[in-house]
Design an enzyme around this catalytic site. Structure first.
Site, PDB file in Angstrom:
ATOM      1  N   LYS A 202       0.865  -1.174   0.000  1.00 28.95           N
ATOM      2  CA  LYS A 202       0.000   0.000   0.000  1.00 28.95           C
ATOM      3  C   LYS A 202       0.907   1.233   0.000  1.00 28.95           C
ATOM      4  CE  LYS A 202      -1.608   2.820   2.910  1.00 28.95           C
ATOM      5  NZ  LYS A 202      -1.407   4.013   2.055  1.00 28.95           N
ATOM      6  N   GLU A 280      10.490   1.127  10.035  1.00 26.75           N
ATOM      7  CA  GLU A 280      11.480   2.193   9.779  1.00 26.75           C
ATOM      8  C   GLU A 280      10.751   3.507  10.003  1.00 26.75           C
ATOM      9  OE1 GLU A 280      14.621   1.705   9.169  1.00 26.75           O
ATOM     10  OE2 GLU A 280      14.634  -0.420   8.728  1.00 26.75           O
ATOM     11  N   CYS A 314      14.123  10.921   6.480  1.00 33.03           N
ATOM     12  CA  CYS A 314      14.097  10.472   7.879  1.00 33.03           C
ATOM     13  C   CYS A 314      15.462  10.591   8.540  1.00 33.03           C
ATOM     14  CB  CYS A 314      13.601   9.039   7.949  1.00 33.03           C
ATOM     15  SG  CYS A 314      14.535   7.944   6.898  1.00 33.03           S
ATOM     16  N   GLU A 413      10.661  16.111  14.589  1.00 35.15           N
ATOM     17  CA  GLU A 413      11.257  15.915  13.278  1.00 35.15           C
ATOM     18  C   GLU A 413      10.682  17.011  12.375  1.00 35.15           C
ATOM     19  OE1 GLU A 413       9.752  12.409  11.368  1.00 35.15           O
ATOM     20  OE2 GLU A 413      11.699  11.956  10.495  1.00 35.15           O
TER      21      GLU A 413
HETATM   22  P1  NAD Z   1       2.907   8.514   7.554  1.00 25.79           P
HETATM   23  O1  NAD Z   1       3.208   7.643   8.721  1.00 25.79           O
HETATM   24  O2  NAD Z   1       1.937   9.595   7.723  1.00 25.79           O
HETATM   25  O3  NAD Z   1       2.369   7.613   6.345  1.00 25.79           O
HETATM   26  C1  NAD Z   1       3.100   6.497   5.902  1.00 25.79           C
HETATM   27  C2  NAD Z   1       2.147   5.506   5.286  1.00 25.79           C
HETATM   28  O4  NAD Z   1       1.248   5.030   6.276  1.00 25.79           O
HETATM   29  C3  NAD Z   1       1.290   6.067   4.160  1.00 25.79           C
HETATM   30  O5  NAD Z   1       1.208   5.070   3.156  1.00 25.79           O
HETATM   31  C4  NAD Z   1      -0.063   6.270   4.825  1.00 25.79           C
HETATM   32  O6  NAD Z   1      -1.155   6.169   3.953  1.00 25.79           O
HETATM   33  C5  NAD Z   1      -0.086   5.120   5.788  1.00 25.79           C
HETATM   34  N1  NAD Z   1      -0.988   5.284   6.917  1.00 25.79           N
HETATM   35  C6  NAD Z   1      -1.302   6.413   7.578  1.00 25.79           C
HETATM   36  N2  NAD Z   1      -2.139   6.129   8.594  1.00 25.79           N
HETATM   37  C7  NAD Z   1      -2.350   4.797   8.560  1.00 25.79           C
HETATM   38  C8  NAD Z   1      -3.104   3.891   9.359  1.00 25.79           C
HETATM   39  N3  NAD Z   1      -3.818   4.295  10.422  1.00 25.79           N
HETATM   40  N4  NAD Z   1      -3.074   2.581   9.037  1.00 25.79           N
HETATM   41  C9  NAD Z   1      -2.366   2.154   7.993  1.00 25.79           C
HETATM   42  N5  NAD Z   1      -1.630   2.951   7.206  1.00 25.79           N
HETATM   43  C10 NAD Z   1      -1.625   4.261   7.494  1.00 25.79           C
HETATM   44  O7  NAD Z   1       4.308   9.049   7.053  1.00 25.79           O
HETATM   45  P2  NAD Z   1       4.615   9.991   5.811  1.00 25.79           P
HETATM   46  O8  NAD Z   1       4.157  11.363   6.142  1.00 25.79           O
HETATM   47  O9  NAD Z   1       4.143   9.360   4.551  1.00 25.79           O
HETATM   48  O10 NAD Z   1       6.235   9.938   5.785  1.00 25.79           O
HETATM   49  C11 NAD Z   1       7.029  10.720   6.609  1.00 25.79           C
HETATM   50  C12 NAD Z   1       7.504   9.908   7.797  1.00 25.79           C
HETATM   51  O11 NAD Z   1       8.161   8.724   7.360  1.00 25.79           O
HETATM   52  C13 NAD Z   1       8.542  10.656   8.599  1.00 25.79           C
HETATM   53  O12 NAD Z   1       8.297  10.515   9.979  1.00 25.79           O
HETATM   54  C14 NAD Z   1       9.857   9.958   8.236  1.00 25.79           C
HETATM   55  O13 NAD Z   1      10.862  10.053   9.200  1.00 25.79           O
HETATM   56  C15 NAD Z   1       9.408   8.566   8.017  1.00 25.79           C
HETATM   57  N6  NAD Z   1      10.367   7.843   7.175  1.00 25.79           N
HETATM   58  C16 NAD Z   1      11.188   6.929   7.757  1.00 25.79           C
HETATM   59  C17 NAD Z   1      12.148   6.265   6.996  1.00 25.79           C
HETATM   60  C18 NAD Z   1      13.065   5.254   7.623  1.00 25.79           C
HETATM   61  O14 NAD Z   1      13.674   4.495   6.891  1.00 25.79           O
HETATM   62  N7  NAD Z   1      13.202   5.209   8.948  1.00 25.79           N
HETATM   63  C19 NAD Z   1      12.240   6.525   5.631  1.00 25.79           C
HETATM   64  C20 NAD Z   1      11.380   7.455   5.063  1.00 25.79           C
HETATM   65  C21 NAD Z   1      10.434   8.112   5.844  1.00 25.79           C
END
Ligand code: NAD
Length: 510
Positions: A202, A280, A314, A413
Site C-alpha cells: 500500500k 522504519e 528520515c 522531526e
Molecule cells: P505517515 O506515517 O503519515 O504515512 C506512511 C504511510 O502510512 C502512508 O502510506 C499512509 O497512507 C499510511 N498510513 C497512515 N495512517 C495509517 C493507518 N492508520 N493505518 C495504515 N496505514 C496508514 O508518514 P509519511 O508522512 O508518509 O512519511 C514521513 C515519515 O516517514 C517521517 O516521519 C519519516 O521520518 C518517516 N520515514 C522513515 C524512513 C526510515 O527508513 N526510517 C524513511 C522514510 C520516511
C-alpha cells in the site's frame, strides 16, 4: 483544496497541466491509473478513485483506485496462494528475476525519475538519484538471494545432527511513505523476494504512481503473477486497509516505513496475531561539529545531510550542535551556502535544487515550527517564510540561531528545509543533548580526532552514525533505528534475513 472538489469538476482539471506534462515526458507506458492484483490492472470494487496531485502546482496527474478493506483482503488471498509456489522457486531463479527487474528499471530510469518528480515534487536530478539508489537494492538483493544460508551445528548427542535452515515468512504487507516513493518499494520488495516471500503493497496516497510504475516493470522482468500486488487507497481509507493488512491471518509480516505515530498503531495491530514487524520510523538526527573538523568538508556534508529531498528525509540532519570554537564560522559558512545553492522552484525546472513540500499539511507544519521557535526567541539568518510567488508549498531554506533545547522545533522531526544551530561547549554536553530524544535513527559527527570519533560512535544512542559523512545509506549497509525509530534493518544481508525464520531440524539415525 482540490481533494475536496466533486469528481466531475475534478475530471475537468485533468486537462492542461496533466496532458502538457505527459506530452513533454514520453512516459505514458509507465503511468498507471489502476491498482495491481494478480497481474491484473484493476479498479476498486466500489469503483471509487482519488486524484494524485503534482505538489508543484496542484494539477491532477491522474486518478487511481480508492480501495477499501475488501480489496486488500483479495490482494492478500492472491499473495497467500502465490506464496505456495513462489517459495519453491530456487534461489538461483529468484536471483535471476531480480536481476532482470534491476536491468529493466535501469533502462527506464529517466521515465521513473519523471514520475517521481511529478508526484513528489523533488528536483529531477534528485529523482534520478533516487532511481539509482532504489535500483541498487534490486542489484544487491539479486546477489543476496543466493547467500541466504543455513547452518549445520555439531550435536551434543551421538548419531544426530542439528540443521538450521532459513525459510521465507510468507505474505508481507508493505506500507510506504511519499518521500522516497520508488526506493522504499525496492528496498523492501527486493529483500522479501530474495527471501522467497510474496507481498501486498500500500503506497502513500501522495505518491502511488512510482510504486505502480515499478510493478509494471517487475511484470515485464518476469516476476510471476501474484508475487507483488499493489492496493492504492486514499488517506481516508488507509486505516481500514491498514488494519486488514496487519491483522489478516494470511499475513505473516508487516513492513512499514513512515511516521512513528502510525508505526505504533500498526505495531499494536500486528501484535494481535504475533506477526513479525519491520518498522522504519521517524528520526531527529543530531549533526555534531567539533573544532578539529575540516570546516569546508563539514559544511558541504551538512548541505547534503540537511537539504536532500528539501529536508524531507528520515535521516536528514535535524539538530546542528556546533562547538563554540567554530560556531561563528560554521553559521556564516552555512548561510552563504544556503544563499548560493538552495534554488527553490518546480522540480522539473533546470537548476532548481529545492522543490515544494509534499502537501499543504506538511508546509503548515514546517512554517508552524519555525514561527513557534521565533516567538520563543530564535532568529532566522536567512529564510523563515514561504516564497509566496511560487505557491503555498514552497518554503524558503531557513537557518535559525538562538535555538534552545526546550523549543518544540528542537524536539520534533522538522521534515523540511530548516537548519537550527545550537552552540555546545564540550563532547559531554553534545552527547547529553543528542541522546535526549526518544528517537534513535541517524547521527552525524565531524571531527579529526580518531579517539573522539570512536567514542562518539559508541556513546551515541542511534542505529546509524556517520563519521565525517552526511550521506550514509546504501544497499550494502544495514539501515535502521533504535528506540522509537524502529525495529529491524533494511539493506545488507540482514535486510533479506528480516523476511526469514529459522527452521530447526534434528536429523537422527545418522
Ligand atoms: P505517515 O506515517 O503519515 O504515512 C506512511 C504511510 O502510512 C502512508 O502510506 C499512509 O497512507 C499510511 N498510513 C497512515 N495512517 C495509517 C493507518 N492508520 N493505518 C495504515 N496505514 C496508514 O508518514 P509519511 O508522512 O508518509 O512519511 C514521513 C515519515 O516517514 C517521517 O516521519 C519519516 O521520518 C518517516 N520515514 C522513515 C524512513 C526510515 O527508513 N526510517 C524513511 C522514510 C520516511
Amino acid at each position: 483544496n482540490v481533494r475536496t472538489i466533486p469528481m466531475d469538476l475534478l475530471r475537468s482539471h485533468l486537462t492542461r497541466n496533466f496532458r502538457i506534462y505527459l506530452n513533454q515526458t514520453r512516459q505514458m507506458h509507465l503511468l498507471k491509473s489502476k491498482a495491481y492484483i494478480d497481474s491484473k490492472w484493476v479498479s476498486a470494487r466500489s469503483n471509487a478513485v482519488f486524484p494524485v496531485l503534482n505538489p508543484a502546482d496542484d494539477s491532477v496527474i491522474t486518478e487511481v483506485p480508492d480501495m477499501e478493506a475488501a480489496d486488500a483482503k483479495l490482494a492478500i488471498e492472491v499473495a497467500f496462494d502465490t506464496f505456495k509456489s513462489w517459495k519453491e522457486v530456487t534461489a538461483k531463479e529468484r536471483s535471476k528475476i531480480l536481476r532482470r527487474w534491476f536491468d529493466i528499471c535501469e533502462q527506464n530510469s529517466d521515465y521513473l525519475a519523471e514520475i517521481i518528480t511529478a508526484e513528489s515534487g523533488k528536483p529531477l536530478a534528485e529523482a534520478k538519484g533516487e532511481v539509482a539508489y532504489g535500483n541498487s537494492f534490486l542489484d544487491w538483493f539479486a546477489d543476496c538471494a543466493r547467500h541466504i544460508n543455513g547452518e549445520v551445528v555439531p550435536s551434543p548427542w551421538p548419531n544426530k545432527q542439528i540443521i538450521l535452515t532459513r525459510q521465507p515468512l510468507g505474505v508481507v504487507s508493505i506500507i510506504t511513505p511519499w518521500n522516497f516513493p520508488f526506493a522504499m518499494i525496492t528496498r523492501k520488495v527486493g529483500a522479501l523476494m530474495a527471501a522467497g516471500c510474496t507481498c501486498v503493497i500500500k503506497p502513500s496516497e501522495d505518491t502511488p504512481l512510482s510504486a505502480l510504475a515499478a510493478v509494471e516493470l517487475a511484470e515485464k522482468a518476469g516476476v510471476p503473477k501474484g508475487v507483488i500486488n499493489v492496493v492504492t487507497t486514499s488517506r481516508k481509507n488507509a486505516p481500514a486497509v491498514g488494519s486488514v493488512m496487519c491483522e489478516d491471518d494470511n499475513v505473516q509480516c508487516i513492513s512499514f516505513t513512515g511516521s512513528t505515530a502510525v508505526g505504533k498503531i500498526l505495531y499494536g495491530q500486528a501484535a494481535k496475531g504475533v506477526k513479525r514487524v519491520s518498522l522504519e520510523l521517524g528520526g531527529n538526527a543530531p549533526f555534531i561539529v567539533f573544532p578539529s573538523a575540516d570546516l569546508e568538508h563539514t559544511l558541504n556534508q551538512a548541505m547534503l545531510a540537511k537539504f536532500r529531498n528539501n529536508g524531507q528525509a528520515c535521516i536528514g540532519a535535524n539538530r546542528f550542535l556546533v562547538h563554540e570554537d567554530v560556531y561563528d564560522k560554521f553559521v556564516t559558512g552555512f548561510k552563504e551556502l544556503i544563499a548560493k545553492k538552495c534554488i527553490l522552484g518546480p522540480g522539473t525546472q533546470e537548476g532548481v535544487t529545492c522543490g515544494p513540500l509534499i502537501n499543504i499539511e506538511q508546509a503548515k507544519k514546517v512554517s508552524g515550527l519555525v514561527e513557534n521557535a521565533i516567538s520563543n526567541g530564535a532568529r532566522p539568518l536567512i529564510g523563515g517564510e514561504f516564497a509566496t510567488d511560487l505557491g503555498n508549498k514552497f518554503y524558503k531554506s531557513t537557518l535559525l540561531v538562538d535555538v534552545k533545547p526546550e523549543m518544540k522545533i528542537f524536539n520534533e522531526e522538522i521534515f523540511g528545509p530548516v537548519v537550527q544551530v545550537l552552540k555546545i561547549k564540550s563532547e559531554e554536553e553534545a552527547l547529553a543533548i543528542a541522546n535526549n530524544t526518544r528517537t534513535g535513527l541517524a547521527a552525524y559527527v565531524f571531527t579529526k580526532d580518531l579517539g573522539q570519533a570512536f567514542r562518539m560512535s559508541r556513546k551515541l544512542d542511534f542505529g546509524m552514525v556517520g563519521i565525517n559523512d552526511g550521506i550514509i545509506s546504501g544497499a550494502e549497509a544495514a539501515f535502521g533505528g533504535i528506540k522509537e525509530s524502529g525495529i529491524g534493518r533494511e539493506g545488507s544481508l540482514h535486510g533479506a534475513l528480516e523476511y526469514t525464520d529459522i527452521k530447526y531440524t534434528l536429523m537422527s539415525g545418522l
